[in-house]
Every structure is written in structure tokens, then in C-alpha cells.
Design a protein around this motif. Structure first.
Motif, short mmCIF file in Angstrom:
data_model
loop_
_atom_site.label_atom_id
_atom_site.label_comp_id
_atom_site.label_asym_id
_atom_site.label_seq_id
_atom_site.Cartn_x
_atom_site.Cartn_y
_atom_site.Cartn_z
N LEU A 358 0.84 -1.20 0.00
CA LEU A 358 0.00 0.00 0.00
C LEU A 358 0.87 1.26 0.00
O LEU A 358 0.60 2.22 -0.73
N GLY A 359 1.94 1.24 0.82
CA GLY A 359 2.85 2.40 0.90
C GLY A 359 3.52 2.69 -0.43
O GLY A 359 3.58 3.85 -0.88
N THR A 360 4.02 1.64 -1.12
CA THR A 360 4.69 1.86 -2.42
C THR A 360 3.66 2.22 -3.50
O THR A 360 3.98 2.96 -4.43
N TYR A 361 2.41 1.72 -3.36
CA TYR A 361 1.37 2.07 -4.34
C TYR A 361 1.04 3.56 -4.24
O TYR A 361 0.94 4.26 -5.26
N ILE A 362 0.91 4.06 -3.01
CA ILE A 362 0.66 5.51 -2.82
C ILE A 362 1.82 6.31 -3.41
O ILE A 362 1.62 7.32 -4.09
N LEU A 376 4.97 11.33 3.89
CA LEU A 376 4.76 10.92 5.29
C LEU A 376 4.02 9.58 5.39
O LEU A 376 4.50 8.65 6.05
N VAL A 377 2.89 9.45 4.73
CA VAL A 377 2.08 8.21 4.85
C VAL A 377 2.84 7.00 4.28
O VAL A 377 2.91 5.96 4.93
N PRO A 378 3.44 7.10 3.06
CA PRO A 378 4.22 5.95 2.58
C PRO A 378 5.34 5.55 3.54
O PRO A 378 5.61 4.36 3.73
N GLN A 379 5.97 6.54 4.17
CA GLN A 379 7.07 6.21 5.09
C GLN A 379 6.55 5.57 6.38
O GLN A 379 7.19 4.67 6.93
N ILE A 380 5.40 6.05 6.88
CA ILE A 380 4.81 5.44 8.08
C ILE A 380 4.44 3.98 7.79
O ILE A 380 4.74 3.08 8.57
N LEU A 381 3.80 3.76 6.65
CA LEU A 381 3.41 2.39 6.25
C LEU A 381 4.64 1.50 6.12
O LEU A 381 4.63 0.34 6.54
N ARG A 382 5.70 2.06 5.55
CA ARG A 382 6.93 1.27 5.37
C ARG A 382 7.54 0.90 6.71
O ARG A 382 7.90 -0.26 6.96
N GLY A 383 7.64 1.88 7.63
CA GLY A 383 8.26 1.63 8.93
C GLY A 383 7.50 0.61 9.75
O GLY A 383 8.09 -0.33 10.31
N PHE A 497 8.17 2.39 -8.07
CA PHE A 497 7.30 2.17 -6.90
C PHE A 497 6.18 1.18 -7.22
O PHE A 497 5.81 0.35 -6.40
N LEU A 498 5.66 1.27 -8.44
CA LEU A 498 4.58 0.35 -8.86
C LEU A 498 5.11 -1.09 -8.95
O LEU A 498 4.43 -2.03 -8.55
N ALA A 499 6.33 -1.24 -9.47
CA ALA A 499 6.94 -2.57 -9.57
C ALA A 499 7.14 -3.17 -8.17
O ALA A 499 6.89 -4.36 -7.95
N LEU A 500 7.59 -2.34 -7.22
CA LEU A 500 7.75 -2.81 -5.83
C LEU A 500 6.40 -3.22 -5.23
O LEU A 500 6.31 -4.18 -4.47
N THR A 501 5.35 -2.47 -5.59
CA THR A 501 3.99 -2.80 -5.12
C THR A 501 3.61 -4.22 -5.56
O THR A 501 3.09 -5.01 -4.77
N LEU A 502 3.91 -4.55 -6.82
CA LEU A 502 3.56 -5.88 -7.35
C LEU A 502 4.32 -6.98 -6.61
O LEU A 502 3.76 -8.03 -6.31
N ILE A 503 5.61 -6.72 -6.29
CA ILE A 503 6.42 -7.72 -5.56
C ILE A 503 5.79 -8.00 -4.21
O ILE A 503 5.58 -9.16 -3.83
N PHE A 504 5.47 -6.94 -3.45
CA PHE A 504 4.97 -7.13 -2.09
C PHE A 504 3.53 -7.65 -2.07
O PHE A 504 3.16 -8.41 -1.17
N ALA A 505 2.75 -7.28 -3.07
CA ALA A 505 1.38 -7.83 -3.15
C ALA A 505 1.45 -9.33 -3.42
O ALA A 505 0.65 -10.10 -2.87
N SER A 506 2.41 -9.76 -4.24
CA SER A 506 2.54 -11.20 -4.53
C SER A 506 3.00 -11.97 -3.29
O SER A 506 2.65 -13.13 -3.09
#
Length: 529
Positions: A358-362, A376-383, A497-506
Motif C-alpha cells: 500500500l505504501g509503495t502504491y501511494i 509521510l504516509v508511505p514512510q509510516i506504512l513502510r516503517g 514504486f509500482l513494480a515494488l507494489t507488485l512484488i509485495f502484493a505477490s
């Protein structure tokens, strides 16, 4: 917690749960040593420009300050399990801490780039030995009941150090000088060395292992892992297989891999015991650790590059912006520990990977105007997500292995995270370059002569530069070219960022195929009553 108090009220805790203070302090010293070794990579990477200026190095040479450290470290990490068994944790960790401290001083005293590269390689090789020892100690000396405290601690240190590195590095090089990037290790390093020698008493040396040391296996491993790290680090800069060095090191990597795997699979006592991968949980845990490396090191690289190249931030400003992630990890660690006693680890991992995705998608909607508040929100989600993933992955990968396999397996496990980081950075850099070129091509078509909007913009900018006479139109075109390149780079960031989203969603889906570790069932049950 109630279960613990009930147990102590009924009588003394079982012998397996009683832990001498000496071992607790020994473990804390080891954790501190690991923190220094991991932090050192990011502290220096944030301030390479200052070191480059101080040593009058070229941009090609200064890259080796990082590459030499990473190549040496990646060779030591899997080797550390064997050496720790041969020398004992006490001797091996003391040598690693002392060597790392001395190498830090020598780095600070370097007067030329060649000296710096040599000492950095030694620092990386020796320091790499401290990292897996902590993971092995955590799962061998602490009973399962203490895991909700210990696992978040090592997870926090392993992920927090790379995250706050840019902040610490930016501050040190601003407030003092680049020498302090290394001198900051000296006093803690001396403390860790003394504590390791005085307090560690987990095991006895197996000196016979040194007599049977597999030098051929070491040569194969060094050629394989060292060449792989070099190819991944330098491939993007040298345009991959257009460069002779990349072709040469790829050949060396393949030859080293053949030799290493042959020795590892045919000897009775190999340097690295690959049979740990037969354990399904360890194999899956290592795969997740590899992907965590992509997310951890990839995003620690991407955000500073965006803030530096698009926003024009310096090292200190980048560090202050990135500090949010570290803060979130710090506060999430105890929550993750508590959840690990209540939740199925697979559910925790799915929540963590989902939050990461979700963080990388945003972040994939990034524009040139994004600043601290947009990030801020992507970094909070990541942490928060990093800690929710790291704790169950550690427990899953190492928590079910027999004690005899732990030292070796923890080296392999940490290696997967580092290799994930190296592969991730190589793919991210390549993708940034190729996608930027693609977007520049498309933008050039959009602003081609004949397009009304483009013509109007060129006319307006030519008027802005009218004081320069005949050069006005050329300057306007150059300015539009700069703007197009910047926009193309921002769009490329969005694609990454979108490519990273696909990795983590999988990975969320992949978590479903894991087997629940047997140790998690009683822990969860105990917490529920």
C-alpha cells in the motif's frame, strides 16, 4: 504477561526459562556490534560526496568505497557460521569487533582513495562476522518464551540501522567532518570488544574444523559472491554487458558458483551447509528475507535519490525527511513482539507485506512537488510494515531449526537479505535508467515542433530570455529539455514504486502457502488463555 505472572506465583520458572544476566548483557553487546556493522554501510553512502572531495577521488573511484565494503561483507556473512563454530562465539565475535574498530580508525586516517578502499574492504570483511552471530545467539541461548522480546529487538536493529543511516551520516559530515563517519565507531567498538570477551560463554570451540578448512570452497565462494556483488553494484553504471569488466566478472561468478556448490554438496564438513534449505520454513523464510532486502535497501536508496535529484535536498535534509520510517519502526517493534504471541505468523506477514504494498502504491503517484508531508504516509506504512514482517520471518526461518544448524543457517539467512538488497538496487537503477529514457522519448514527441502548446511555451520562454538576444531561443529549448528530463525521471520513480507494489502484493499471496511453525501454536495458545 498474565501467563508469566501466574507461573511465577505457582513457583520458580522452569530451568529452561531462567536466564543469567551475564548472557543478557552479552547479547546486548552483540546486538550493538551488529548495529554498528549495518549502520556503517548507510552512514558512509549518505556522505560519499564529502569523502570524494576530502580524498580528491574521481566519481568512479569513490563508488569503490561502498563496493569494496559490500563485496567483502557478503563473503564473510556465510563464512561466519563455520568460523564461529571453529573458534567459539566468544573468540570470533571479539576478533570481529576489535578488527572492525581498528579498520574504522584506519579508514578515518586514510590519505588516499586506494588506502580508503583497502581499509573499507577489511572493515566490511571483519564487520560482516558480527551480523549472523546475533541471530544465531538469539535463537540458541533464549528459550521460546523470550522470543516475543528478542525477535523484535534483532529485527529492529537489522532494519533500523540502514534506515537511520542517512540521517546519522548527514549530521556527522555536516557538524564535524567525513572522518567522524568512521571515528564514531571507536568508543562503542572498544566497549563491544571488551564486553564480548568478558561475557560471552555460549559455546566451546571445535578446533578440528580449522584443520579441515576448505580453502578451495572459500576460493569458490569468494569468486561467486564477490563477483556477483560487483556485477550487481557496477552493472548499471557500466551499461551491463557492454563493458568488458562485467563480462569478465560474470564468467568468474559462474566458475566460482560451480566450484562452491560442488564443494558444499560433496564434502562432509563444508564451509556453508546448504542442506538447511531442506527445512521448508527456512527456505521460505530466506525467500521472504531476500524480498525484504529489496524493500529495505531499495527504498532507503530511492527516497534519498528523489529528494536529492528532484527536490535538491542536501544529506542532512534527506536524513531529517527519512527519519519518520525509523521512528515508526521503533514504536512498532514492541507491538510486533506482542502480536507474535497472539497472531498466526502468516497473518502477521500478510498484514506487513500488504502495508508495504500500500505504501509503495501511494508513492507510485509521486510528482516533482512531493515533499515531507506527501511522503509521510508511505514512510509510516513502510516503517510499521517492516517490523510486522521481520519478526515473524525471523521466527519462521530460524525458530524451528535444531541448535546445531543455527550458526550456519543464520549466515545464509542474513546473506539472502544482503543479496536481495544488491539485486534490488541493480534492478531499480536499471529500471530508473530505461524508464527515464522511455519517458523522455514520449515527452519529446509531446513537445515536438508544430504542437500548439509546445510552440506557445517555447515562445513564452524565449521572451523570458530576450535579454540574451540571439541566444534566447536556444536557451528556451535547453530549459524545456531540462524540464522534460526532470519529468521523465519523476515518472520513472513512479514506475519503480509500482513494480515494488507488485512484488509485495505477490508476497501476501505467497504467505498462504507457508506451513505454520510448530513453535507458534503453543505460544499463541498460551497467550490466549
Amino acid at each position: 504477561m498474565m501467563a508469566d505472572t501466574t507461573m511465577s506465583a505457582a513457583g520458580a520458572p522452569p530451568a529452561s526459562d531462567a536466564l543469567p544476566l551475564r548472557r543478557v548483557f552479552a547479547f546486548i553487546a552483540m546486538v550493538f556490534g551488529m548495529f554498528m556493522a549495518i549502520l556503517d554501510i548507510q552512514i558512509v553512502s549518505a556522505s560519499l560526496a564529502e569523502i570524494q572531495a576530502g580524498l580528491s577521488a574521481s566519481s568512479d573511484e569513490i563508488a569503490w568505497v561502498q563496493t569494496a565494503y559490500l563485496i567483502a561483507e557478503v563473503i564473510m556473512i556465510p563464512l561466519s557460521g563455520y568460523l564461529s563454530r571453529a573458534l567459539s562465539t566468544r573468540v570470533f565475535f571479539t576478533i570481529a569487533a576489535a578488527g572492525f574498530t581498528v579498520a574504522s580508525v584506519l579508514c578515518a586516517m586514510s590519505s588516499s582513495i586506494n588506502e580508503m578502499i583497502l581499509w573499507r574492504a577489511i572493515q566490511g570483511f571483519i564487520g560482516g562476522g558480527m551480523i549472523p552471530g546475533v541471530f544465531a545467539a538469539a535463537f540458541s541461548i533464549f528459550p521460546a518464551s523470550k522470543r516475543p522480546i528478542v525477535s523484535p529487538l534483532i529485527g529492529l536493529v537489522a532494519t533500523l540501522a540502514p534506515t537511520i543511516g542517512p540521517t546519522v551520516g548527514g549530521y556527522l559530515s555536516h557538524a564535524f567532518s567525513w572522518h567522524w563517519l568512521f571515528l564514531v565507531n571507536v568508543i562503542p567498538g572498544i566497549g563491544v570488544t571488551i564486553a564480548a570477551w568478558m561475557l560471552i560463554d555460549f559455546d566451546q570451540p571445535q578446533r578440528g574444523l580449522l584443520r579441515r578448512f576448505d580453502w578451495l570452497g572459500l576460493a569458490g565462494m569468494a569468486a561467486f559472491l564477490g563477483s556477483m556483488e560487483y556485477v550487481l553494484e557496477e552493472g548499471t553504471r557500466l551499461d551491463w554487458f557492454q563493458a568488458e569488466e562485467i563480462i569478465l566478472f560474470t564468467g568468474l561468478m559462474i566458475a566460482g558458483a560451480v566450484l562452491f556448490f560442488w564443494r558444499a554438496l560433496t564434502r562432509d564438513d563444508p564451509l556453508v551447509d546448504l542442506y538447511a534449505f531442506r527445512n521448508r520454513n527456512f527456505a521460505f523464510g530466506s525467500l521472504f528475507s531476500f524480498c525484504m532486502g529489496i524493500g529495505l535497501y531499495g527504498l532507503t536508496y530511492l527516497y534519498p535519490v528523489y529528494l536529492g535529484r528532484i527536490r535538491g535536498y542536501d544529506a542532512l535534509m534527506i536524513g531529517e525527511t527519512m527519519f519518520v520510517t525509523g521512528l515508526c519502526m521503533f514504536f512498532t517493534a514492541p507491538i510486533a513482539g506482542r502480536l507474535s504471541t497472539k497472531l498466526d505468523p502468516r497473518v502477521m506477514m500478510m498484514i506487513g507485506f500488504g502495508g508495504f504494498a500500500l505504501g509503495t502504491y501511494i508513492a507510485s503517484f509521486i510528482t516533482k512537488d512531493w515533499d515531507f508531508y506527501e511522503l509521510l504516509v508511505p514512510q509510516i506504512l513502510r516503517g510499521c510494515s517492516l517490523m510486522l514482517c521481520m519478526v515473524p520471518i525471523n521466527n519462521l526461518a530460524l525458530g524451528t531449526l535444531p541448535p546445531a544448524q543455527l550458526k550456519n543457517a543464520s549466515g545464509l539467512y542474513n546473506l539472502t537479505r544482503n543479496l536481495g538488497g544488491a539485486v534490488g538496487l541493480a534492478v531499480i537503477n536499471t529500471m530508473l535508467n530505461t524508464r527515464t529514457d522511455l519517458h523522455i522519448g514520449r515527452l519529446h514527441e509531446a513537445v515536438a515542433a508544430g504542437r500548439q502548446v509546445a510552440e506557445e511555451r517555447i515562445t513564452a520562454m524565449t521572451e523570458m530570455f530576450s535579454n540574451y538576444g540571439a541566444d534566447a531561443q536556444a536557451m528556451a529549448l535547453a530549459q524545456i529539455n531540462v524540464l522534460a528530463k526532470r519529468e521523465a525521471l519523476v515518472m520513472a520513480f513512479g514506475d519503480v514504486f509500482l513494480a515494488l507494489t507488485l512484488i509485495f502484493a505477490s508476497l501476501v499471496v505467497l504467505s498462504l502457502f507457508m506451513r505454520k511453525p510448530p513453535a507458534a501454536a503453543p505460544a499463541g495458545g498460551g497467550g490466549g488463555h
